[in-house]
Write an enzyme that holds these catalytic residues in place. Structure first.
Site, PDB file in Angstrom:
ATOM      1  N   HIS A  72      39.837 -21.314 -24.004  1.00 32.20           N
ATOM      2  CA  HIS A  72      40.540 -20.072 -23.645  1.00 32.20           C
ATOM      3  C   HIS A  72      40.277 -19.787 -22.166  1.00 32.20           C
ATOM      4  O   HIS A  72      39.129 -19.679 -21.751  1.00 32.20           O
ATOM      5  CB  HIS A  72      40.063 -18.907 -24.514  1.00 32.20           C
ATOM      6  CG  HIS A  72      40.725 -18.869 -25.859  1.00 32.20           C
ATOM      7  ND1 HIS A  72      41.010 -17.700 -26.519  1.00 32.20           N
ATOM      8  CD2 HIS A  72      41.189 -19.874 -26.642  1.00 32.20           C
ATOM      9  CE1 HIS A  72      41.612 -17.987 -27.665  1.00 32.20           C
ATOM     10  NE2 HIS A  72      41.710 -19.284 -27.767  1.00 32.20           N
ATOM     11  N   TYR A 203      41.026  -7.349 -26.421  1.00 35.00           N
ATOM     12  CA  TYR A 203      40.018  -6.292 -26.576  1.00 35.00           C
ATOM     13  C   TYR A 203      40.734  -4.973 -26.296  1.00 35.00           C
ATOM     14  O   TYR A 203      41.258  -4.772 -25.198  1.00 35.00           O
ATOM     15  CB  TYR A 203      38.885  -6.463 -25.564  1.00 35.00           C
ATOM     16  CG  TYR A 203      37.939  -7.606 -25.860  1.00 35.00           C
ATOM     17  CD1 TYR A 203      36.768  -7.396 -26.575  1.00 35.00           C
ATOM     18  CD2 TYR A 203      38.197  -8.899 -25.404  1.00 35.00           C
ATOM     19  CE1 TYR A 203      35.875  -8.437 -26.843  1.00 35.00           C
ATOM     20  CE2 TYR A 203      37.311  -9.949 -25.659  1.00 35.00           C
ATOM     21  CZ  TYR A 203      36.152  -9.702 -26.383  1.00 35.00           C
ATOM     22  OH  TYR A 203      35.279 -10.734 -26.645  1.00 35.00           O
ATOM     23  N   PRO A 295      28.338  -7.075 -30.611  1.00 34.84           N
ATOM     24  CA  PRO A 295      29.149  -8.292 -30.445  1.00 34.84           C
ATOM     25  C   PRO A 295      30.248  -8.214 -29.384  1.00 34.84           C
ATOM     26  O   PRO A 295      30.921  -9.212 -29.119  1.00 34.84           O
ATOM     27  CB  PRO A 295      29.758  -8.493 -31.840  1.00 34.84           C
ATOM     28  CG  PRO A 295      29.667  -7.171 -32.516  1.00 34.84           C
ATOM     29  CD  PRO A 295      28.525  -6.440 -31.925  1.00 34.84           C
ATOM     30  N   LYS A 299      28.053 -12.371 -26.963  1.00 34.02           N
ATOM     31  CA  LYS A 299      26.857 -12.938 -26.335  1.00 34.02           C
ATOM     32  C   LYS A 299      25.721 -13.310 -27.293  1.00 34.02           C
ATOM     33  O   LYS A 299      24.740 -13.932 -26.882  1.00 34.02           O
ATOM     34  CB  LYS A 299      26.299 -11.948 -25.294  1.00 34.02           C
ATOM     35  CG  LYS A 299      27.133 -11.841 -24.053  1.00 34.02           C
ATOM     36  CD  LYS A 299      26.922 -13.035 -23.140  1.00 34.02           C
ATOM     37  CE  LYS A 299      28.061 -13.256 -22.179  1.00 34.02           C
ATOM     38  NZ  LYS A 299      29.136 -14.122 -22.683  1.00 34.02           N
ATOM     39  N   TYR A 387      31.320 -13.256 -18.946  1.00 31.36           N
ATOM     40  CA  TYR A 387      31.925 -13.665 -20.212  1.00 31.36           C
ATOM     41  C   TYR A 387      31.813 -15.182 -20.414  1.00 31.36           C
ATOM     42  O   TYR A 387      31.490 -15.624 -21.518  1.00 31.36           O
ATOM     43  CB  TYR A 387      33.393 -13.219 -20.263  1.00 31.36           C
ATOM     44  CG  TYR A 387      33.948 -13.208 -21.671  1.00 31.36           C
ATOM     45  CD1 TYR A 387      33.813 -12.084 -22.487  1.00 31.36           C
ATOM     46  CD2 TYR A 387      34.588 -14.326 -22.199  1.00 31.36           C
ATOM     47  CE1 TYR A 387      34.291 -12.070 -23.782  1.00 31.36           C
ATOM     48  CE2 TYR A 387      35.073 -14.326 -23.498  1.00 31.36           C
ATOM     49  CZ  TYR A 387      34.928 -13.193 -24.282  1.00 31.36           C
ATOM     50  OH  TYR A 387      35.396 -13.193 -25.570  1.00 31.36           O
TER      51      TYR A 387
HETATM   52  P1  RFL Z   1      20.508 -16.197 -37.461  1.00 34.09           P
HETATM   53  O1  RFL Z   1      21.908 -16.720 -37.388  1.00 34.09           O
HETATM   54  O2  RFL Z   1      20.277 -14.867 -38.037  1.00 34.09           O
HETATM   55  O3  RFL Z   1      19.657 -17.279 -38.245  1.00 34.09           O
HETATM   56  C1  RFL Z   1      18.327 -17.040 -38.646  1.00 34.09           C
HETATM   57  C2  RFL Z   1      18.044 -17.866 -39.875  1.00 34.09           C
HETATM   58  O4  RFL Z   1      16.697 -17.661 -40.278  1.00 34.09           O
HETATM   59  C3  RFL Z   1      16.654 -17.506 -41.682  1.00 34.09           C
HETATM   60  N1  RFL Z   1      15.437 -16.763 -42.022  1.00 34.09           N
HETATM   61  C4  RFL Z   1      14.303 -17.353 -42.437  1.00 34.09           C
HETATM   62  N2  RFL Z   1      13.992 -18.627 -42.688  1.00 34.09           N
HETATM   63  C5  RFL Z   1      12.745 -18.918 -43.127  1.00 34.09           C
HETATM   64  N3  RFL Z   1      11.804 -17.963 -43.337  1.00 34.09           N
HETATM   65  C6  RFL Z   1      12.074 -16.663 -43.111  1.00 34.09           C
HETATM   66  N4  RFL Z   1      11.135 -15.751 -43.326  1.00 34.09           N
HETATM   67  C7  RFL Z   1      13.363 -16.311 -42.642  1.00 34.09           C
HETATM   68  N5  RFL Z   1      13.955 -15.148 -42.315  1.00 34.09           N
HETATM   69  C8  RFL Z   1      15.197 -15.444 -41.951  1.00 34.09           C
HETATM   70  C9  RFL Z   1      17.952 -16.809 -42.027  1.00 34.09           C
HETATM   71  O5  RFL Z   1      18.346 -17.039 -43.387  1.00 34.09           O
HETATM   72  C10 RFL Z   1      18.915 -17.465 -41.044  1.00 34.09           C
HETATM   73  O6  RFL Z   1      19.555 -18.604 -41.582  1.00 34.09           O
HETATM   74  O7  RFL Z   1      19.827 -16.195 -36.003  1.00 34.09           O
HETATM   75  P2  RFL Z   1      20.016 -17.221 -34.787  1.00 34.09           P
HETATM   76  O8  RFL Z   1      19.920 -18.650 -35.245  1.00 34.09           O
HETATM   77  O9  RFL Z   1      19.123 -16.739 -33.709  1.00 34.09           O
HETATM   78  O10 RFL Z   1      21.533 -17.056 -34.335  1.00 34.09           O
HETATM   79  C11 RFL Z   1      21.995 -15.846 -33.791  1.00 34.09           C
HETATM   80  C12 RFL Z   1      23.496 -15.659 -34.083  1.00 34.09           C
HETATM   81  O11 RFL Z   1      23.717 -15.880 -35.469  1.00 34.09           O
HETATM   82  C13 RFL Z   1      24.006 -14.272 -33.688  1.00 34.09           C
HETATM   83  O12 RFL Z   1      23.462 -13.896 -32.442  1.00 34.09           O
HETATM   84  C14 RFL Z   1      25.556 -14.249 -33.572  1.00 34.09           C
HETATM   85  O13 RFL Z   1      26.153 -14.484 -34.804  1.00 34.09           O
HETATM   86  C15 RFL Z   1      26.024 -12.894 -33.028  1.00 34.09           C
HETATM   87  N6  RFL Z   1      27.489 -12.787 -32.960  1.00 34.09           N
HETATM   88  C16 RFL Z   1      28.207 -13.370 -31.934  1.00 34.09           C
HETATM   89  N7  RFL Z   1      27.579 -14.089 -30.982  1.00 34.09           N
HETATM   90  C17 RFL Z   1      28.296 -14.721 -30.001  1.00 34.09           C
HETATM   91  O14 RFL Z   1      27.683 -15.373 -29.134  1.00 34.09           O
HETATM   92  N8  RFL Z   1      29.673 -14.660 -29.926  1.00 34.09           N
HETATM   93  C18 RFL Z   1      30.386 -13.957 -30.839  1.00 34.09           C
HETATM   94  O15 RFL Z   1      31.610 -13.995 -30.782  1.00 34.09           O
HETATM   95  C19 RFL Z   1      29.649 -13.244 -31.877  1.00 34.09           C
HETATM   96  N9  RFL Z   1      30.303 -12.545 -32.806  1.00 34.09           N
HETATM   97  C20 RFL Z   1      28.180 -12.051 -33.941  1.00 34.09           C
HETATM   98  C21 RFL Z   1      29.602 -11.954 -33.821  1.00 34.09           C
HETATM   99  C22 RFL Z   1      27.522 -11.458 -35.005  1.00 34.09           C
HETATM  100  C23 RFL Z   1      28.231 -10.738 -35.946  1.00 34.09           C
HETATM  101  N10 RFL Z   1      27.491 -10.172 -37.012  1.00 34.09           N
HETATM  102  C24 RFL Z   1      27.883 -10.205 -38.356  1.00 34.09           C
HETATM  103  C25 RFL Z   1      26.142  -9.701 -36.776  1.00 34.09           C
HETATM  104  C26 RFL Z   1      30.325 -11.238 -34.743  1.00 34.09           C
HETATM  105  C27 RFL Z   1      29.645 -10.593 -35.802  1.00 34.09           C
HETATM  106  C28 RFL Z   1      30.493  -9.801 -36.743  1.00 34.09           C
HETATM  107  C1  PHB Z   2      34.892 -13.428 -33.140  1.00 34.54           C
HETATM  108  O1  PHB Z   2      35.863 -14.202 -33.039  1.00 34.54           O
HETATM  109  O2  PHB Z   2      34.286 -13.295 -34.209  1.00 34.54           O
HETATM  110  C2  PHB Z   2      34.484 -12.648 -31.960  1.00 34.54           C
HETATM  111  C3  PHB Z   2      35.067 -12.888 -30.728  1.00 34.54           C
HETATM  112  C4  PHB Z   2      34.688 -12.136 -29.621  1.00 34.54           C
HETATM  113  C5  PHB Z   2      33.721 -11.160 -29.756  1.00 34.54           C
HETATM  114  C6  PHB Z   2      33.117 -10.929 -30.980  1.00 34.54           C
HETATM  115  C7  PHB Z   2      33.501 -11.678 -32.102  1.00 34.54           C
HETATM  116  O3  PHB Z   2      33.379 -10.424 -28.666  1.00 34.54           O
END
Ligand code: RFL
Ligand code: PHB
Length: 392
Positions: A72, A203, A295, A299, A387
């Site tokens: 993108h 956005y 989110p 990041k 970004y």
């Molecule tokens: P995770 O993904 O939470 O993984 C941690 C893992 O540890 C396990 N765990 C354990 N395992 C063993 N012993 C324990 N005691 C444990 N406790 C927990 C869990 O089951 C899990 O599998 O952390 P990690 O790896 O640091 O990754 C971080 C990302 O997942 C998170 O920052 C992103 O998903 C945030 N996020 C976004 N980030 C972006 O860079 N770009 C995006 O577009 C974006 N969109 C989003 C997002 C997060 C969202 N939600 C639902 C919070 C959109 C959403 C809606």
């Molecule tokens: C997504 O596609 O889930 C998404 C994209 C951009 C954001 C957050 C989530 O800033």
């Protein structure tokens, strides 16, 4: 059991670190609290920065991303009756990649299976022992898997276990400080098997609240609307979601919106959070275990990856070049970039959402911010640089 690095958490941070270490011949054991299918069922991030793209290449897991991801080169921002585009490539020479976190995680699990790296799923009662500030003793991790108690002695522990994990809590309370802001709203997100409304993300700051149009591919859309944090997802029928989304995006886009049944629907709270420091002796925190961003700036996953980059480079220097200076400075190095991602995510959130307490002045300030962004090349360049990802 003995190993070089125990990685607690088999989400994207833990798996990426494990794979990068494997490429350098450093042995790691991964402990994951859930099953592989559960981890792969979580719909989260969608946008990858240039830094994580390079790391996935270094980890030799980029093949599917290269063919199935979408570059993108810009994004659309809308407010009131205006909308404009910010071109990332013009300002930074870099696009971002739309490729879901689920797919990244799947590629990493597949790679780990091929390398034969040891991963325990469904682990319980994970506990960290023998950590001290000076890192003199070799730490141990105990847990149960399949009803059997396990005990691993290691050189280092990577706490990649997300916001609710045990790693951060294992740092004595008087040795860590946390910084937090909880926002007074959440994001209601849906995934639907419909073509995205536009080929780039939109956005939208609208009178009824923020909305985001995103996607996973040409026939899978991801949409979000700002909602009160205590809303119940059961109160959001698909019809209610689609009409709310349509009311928040510019009319010419709304007219083209293709609706359909949602295949996933959930509400996520919005929070900014940082734990300092990100290390205690031989325990190092990575990703959501140490910090959370709302989110809006995309990041979270990307900042988790930058921690992994610094920790991987530090472990590599330690094991292969006998140089431990990068391990000693890991926390300071990682935090310096973390705070910039926190700032950008907070700024995007503040600029694009309607806050419950906003008065007429606050609304004018938000509009002035967006008018400035629409008309000022330097402001657009600053957004684009953040970004696509600040350099490591
Ligand atoms: P995770 O993904 O939470 O993984 C941690 C893992 O540890 C396990 N765990 C354990 N395992 C063993 N012993 C324990 N005691 C444990 N406790 C927990 C869990 O089951 C899990 O599998 O952390 P990690 O790896 O640091 O990754 C971080 C990302 O997942 C998170 O920052 C992103 O998903 C945030 N996020 C976004 N980030 C972006 O860079 N770009 C995006 O577009 C974006 N969109 C989003 C997002 C997060 C969202 N939600 C639902 C919070 C959109 C959403 C809606
Ligand atoms: C997504 O596609 O889930 C998404 C994209 C951009 C954001 C957050 C989530 O800033």
């Amino acid at each position: 059991m003995q190993t070089q690095v125990v990685i607690i958490g088999g989400g994207p941070s833990g798996l990426l670190l494990a794979q990068l270490l494997h490429v350098r011949g450093i042995e790691a054991v991964v402990l994951e609290r859930k099953t592989r299918d559960y981890v792969l069922g979580r719909i989260r991030a969608g946008v990858l920065e240039r830094g994580i793209i390079a790391l996935l290449q270094e980890a030799q897991v980029e093949t599917r991303m290269a063919t199935q991801g979408f570059a993108h080169h810009g994004t659309v921002i809308s407010y009131d009756d205006q909308h404009f585009r910010i071109d990332f490539t013009d300002h930074t020479d870099h696009p971002v990649m739309v490729y879901g976190q689920t797919e990244v995680t799947r590629d990493l699990y597949d790679a780990r299976e091929k390398t034969g790296g040891q991963t325990f799923f469904d682990v319980e009662e994970v506990q960290i022992h023998n950590t001290d500030l000076d890192g003199t003793a070799r730490p141990r991790v105990t847990f149960t898997a399949d009803g059997t108690s396990q005990d691993i002695t290691c050189d280092y522990i990577a706490g990649c276990d997300g916001f609710h994990g045990v790693s951060r809590q294992s740092i004595p309370e008087d040795r860590r400080k946390t910084y937090e802001k909880v926002y007074p709203f959440g994001w209601l997100g849906i995934l639907s098997e419909t073509p995205p409304v536009h080929h780039e993300l939109i956005y939208a700051n609208a009178e009824r609240g923020f909305a985001l149009c995103s996607m996973r591919n040409d026939h899978l859309s991801r949409y979000y609307v700002q909602c009160p944090s205590d809303d119940d997802v059961a109160d959001w029928s698909d019809d209610r979601f689609w009409s709310e989304l349509a009311a928040r995006i510019p009319p010419d886009f709304a007219a083209r919106l293709q609706t359909g049944p949602s295949i996933e629907k959930s509400i996520a709270p919005l929070r900014s959070f940082v734990c300092e420091p990100m290390q205690y002796g031989r325990l190092f925190l990575c990703g959501d275990a140490a910090h959370i961003v709302p989110p809006t700036g995309a990041k979270g996953l990307n900042t988790a990856a930058s921690d992994v980059h610094y920790l991987y480079r530090a472990l590599w220097a330690h094991y292969l070049d006998d140089d431990s200076t990068k391990l000693a400075t890991y926390s300071a190095t990682a935090l310096s970039r973390v705070w910039k991602a926190e700032r950008f995510s907070w700024w995007m959130t503040s600029t694009l959402h309607r806050f419950p307490q906003m008065n007429a002045f606050d609304l004018r300030m938000q509009r002035a911010e967006l008018e400035f962004l629409r008309s000022n090349t330097a402001a657009q360049a600053a957004l684009a640089q953040n970004y696509v990802g600040l350099p490591y």
